[in-house]
Design a protein around this motif. Structure first.
Motif, PDB file in Angstrom:
ATOM      1  N   GLU A  25      -8.227  -0.743   3.543  1.00 42.63           N
ATOM      2  CA  GLU A  25      -8.279  -0.624   2.081  1.00 42.63           C
ATOM      3  C   GLU A  25      -7.990  -1.949   1.385  1.00 42.63           C
ATOM      4  N   ALA A  69       0.828  -1.211   0.000  1.00 41.36           N
ATOM      5  CA  ALA A  69       0.000   0.000   0.000  1.00 41.36           C
ATOM      6  C   ALA A  69       0.863   1.262   0.000  1.00 41.36           C
ATOM      7  N   HIS A  70       1.916   1.263   0.817  1.00 40.89           N
ATOM      8  CA  HIS A  70       2.780   2.441   0.891  1.00 40.89           C
ATOM      9  C   HIS A  70       3.524   2.650  -0.424  1.00 40.89           C
ATOM     10  N   ASP A 113       1.533   7.254  -6.718  1.00 43.28           N
ATOM     11  CA  ASP A 113       0.184   7.781  -7.001  1.00 43.28           C
ATOM     12  C   ASP A 113      -0.773   6.700  -7.502  1.00 43.28           C
ATOM     13  N   LYS A 114      -0.681   5.510  -6.934  1.00 46.78           N
ATOM     14  CA  LYS A 114      -1.593   4.418  -7.262  1.00 46.78           C
ATOM     15  C   LYS A 114      -2.363   3.987  -6.017  1.00 46.78           C
ATOM     16  N   GLU A 115      -2.852   4.992  -5.266  1.00 43.29           N
ATOM     17  CA  GLU A 115      -3.571   4.702  -4.020  1.00 43.29           C
ATOM     18  C   GLU A 115      -4.829   3.883  -4.261  1.00 43.29           C
ATOM     19  N   ASN A 116      -5.379   3.947  -5.477  1.00 42.62           N
ATOM     20  CA  ASN A 116      -6.625   3.232  -5.773  1.00 42.62           C
ATOM     21  C   ASN A 116      -6.398   1.792  -6.224  1.00 42.62           C
ATOM     22  N   MET A 174       1.194   4.087  -2.940  1.00 38.38           N
ATOM     23  CA  MET A 174       0.941   5.487  -2.639  1.00 38.38           C
ATOM     24  C   MET A 174       2.086   6.359  -3.147  1.00 38.38           C
ATOM     25  N   GLN A 175       3.321   5.868  -3.048  1.00 43.03           N
ATOM     26  CA  GLN A 175       4.477   6.642  -3.492  1.00 43.03           C
ATOM     27  C   GLN A 175       4.450   6.932  -4.985  1.00 43.03           C
TER      28      GLN A 175
END
Length: 469
Positions: free
Chosen positions: A231, A66-67, A73-76, A70-71
């Protein structure tokens, strides 16, 4: 819609000591400032009708995945958690069924998280050809055009009577000896097995029903009974564990009549071992690749990495030298296969270094054990911006915190304190406490633990943002 399904369950033990079971090679930045799983996702950008990735991993690595998403820009990204390892076919079946429920005609592109590809245009062109084959109901695999008689890869034999873009698969071959590999290369209808696949969700499940109905049944049930955890989507354990542990190659691709292969030349590597990594990386005029604080003299064709201190080498060649924060490996490139039994020996000895890095990655950041003894332990703790440790206490140890970077918001008992650089706080044994980083920069703390028992299971959580209480 093209849906990338990234398999992130491997342990990468052949790249020990850099890769460990709890932080395997897909999370390492071996080729750039991005990890291998990040590069896997990013190299798909530019494809048409591309969805957010689906990533399948074990529960222990969920926050790392997940982290890292996020780095970039693929939080979804949808992160699916396997209850246990069952090889690739049950995991892929679960992903296919989940996609099928939403749109049976969506195409899944299944790919490992720990391979590397340099020629992105050639890779994208192969994907486009595979999409055409998948839309026709084929189960597509990707073959790498061989440029040498390689004994470290499995091979795919194909029928040359295809349409010049993709070809019917004749057989899957195990890793050959050198003479057999030379014959494969000479015949011209053999490619390396890349471990990447593409198919319509409906086509895959139809073939699975024919050849592995039990896996289809139990993987589907694990999705139907799955639970959302923060999530993440956590597959239901009781159903999933009834699956046979089998790879997609053995369980389906060797059985189906719909298997086709798209050959490609995209400068691909599965980075399966240290010698393969050395071969793939840029080197100096003497054939050396170095990373970290390294000085060489009269040294040739070596891979030398240092994570923590000066490493020197003189008068040697063809060596792998990897110095991490807690383990040193020196190996001859000609005998790189000896690393696997060495790793197994370390496991039998119950060596922590076989499984766990000195740096322990957590959902809020990481913790580096600088010094250990029976009665005290010193850690360098990093808390990412916006993150917070659980509200907890210890039965057997007290702690002393010194802030060395950033600002800490500390809960201790019923009080809240703000600590900045060079300020410190003592946490007595049994006192409820927590740390939060509400600033914009990383919070770094030196933690000194003292007590009769200093293991990580002496944490009694009262409240936790990550579902661990």
């Amino acid at each position: 819609m093209l849906i990338p399904v990234v398999l992130s369950g491997g342990s990468g033990t052949r790249l020990w000591p850099l890769s460990r079971a709890k932080y395997p090679k897909q999370f390492l930045d071996l080729f750039s400032d991005k990890s291998m799983i990040q590069e896997t996702v990013l190299r798909l950008e530019g494809l048409e009708n591309l969805s957010q990735p689906v990533i399948i991993c074990n529960a222990d690595s969920r926050f790392i995945v997940a982290h890292q998403m996020m780095q970039i820009d693929k939080e979804n990204a949808q992160i699916i958690l396997e209850p246990m390892a069952k090889s690739t076919l049950p995991a892929i079946a679960a992903a296919a069924y989940k996609v099928f429920k939403e749109n049976p005609d969506d195409i899944l592109f299944v790919l490992p998280s720990d391979h590397t590809i340099k020629n992105i245009p050639a890779f994208h062109q192969a994907i486009k050809e595979a999409q055409k084959a998948a839309m026709e109901g084929n189960i597509v695999t990707f073959g790498i055009n061989p440029d040498r008689p390689e004994t470290g890869y499995g091979y795919i034999q194909f029928d040359k009577k295809g349409n010049n873009k993709y070809f019917p698969v004749s057989a899957f071959k195990e890793k050959p000896d050198l003479e057999t590999a030379k014959k494969y290369l000479a015949q011209g209808n053999y490619v390396w097995n890349s471990g990447m696949f593409m198919f319509k969700a409906s086509s895959f499940l139809d073939e699975l029903e024919k050849y592995q109905p039990e896996i289809k049944k139990y993987s589907s049930l694990s999705v139907d009974k799955a639970k959302v955890d923060l999530e993440f989507l956590r597959l239901e354990k009781e159903s999933f564990e009834k699956n046979t542990s089998i790879s997609i190659d053995y369980g389906l691709m060797e059985k189906t009549s719909k298997a086709v292969v798209v050959p490609m030349s995209a400068d691909w590597s599965d980075v399966g071992a240290w010698d393969a990594l050395w071969e793939y990386l840029p080197k100096d005029e003497k054939g050396n690749y170095v990373k970290g604080d390294v000085t060489l003299e009269n040294t040739e064709n070596c891979y030398v990495l240092s994570q923590k201190q000066l490493v020197t080498a003189a008068g040697v060649k063809d060596l792998i030298i990897v110095d991490t924060k807690d383990a040193l490996l020196v190996a001859d490139k000609k005998n790189i296969s000896d690393i696997k039994p060495l790793f197994e020996t370390l496991k039998k000895q119950n060596r922590r270094e076989a499984i766990q890095n000195r740096v322990d990655y957590r959902p809020w950041g990481n913790s580096d054990s600088i010094e250990n003894s029976d009665r005290y332990k010193v850690k360098h703790i990093t808390v990412n911006p916006g993150e917070e440790l659980s509200l907890h206490y210890h039965l057997h140890r007290s702690e002393h915190w010194v802030v060395v970077n950033g600002t800490a918001t500390i809960t201790i008992g019923e009080h809240e304190k703000i600590l900045t650089e060079n300020q410190s706080l003592y946490i007595p044994l049994g006192t409820v406490h927590s740390i939060a980083n509400r600033g914009k920069v990383k919070l770094e703390i030196i933690e000194i633990q003292t007590g009769t028992y200093l293991e990580e299971d002496d944490i009694i959580r009262i409240k936790d943002n990550y579902g661990r209480a």
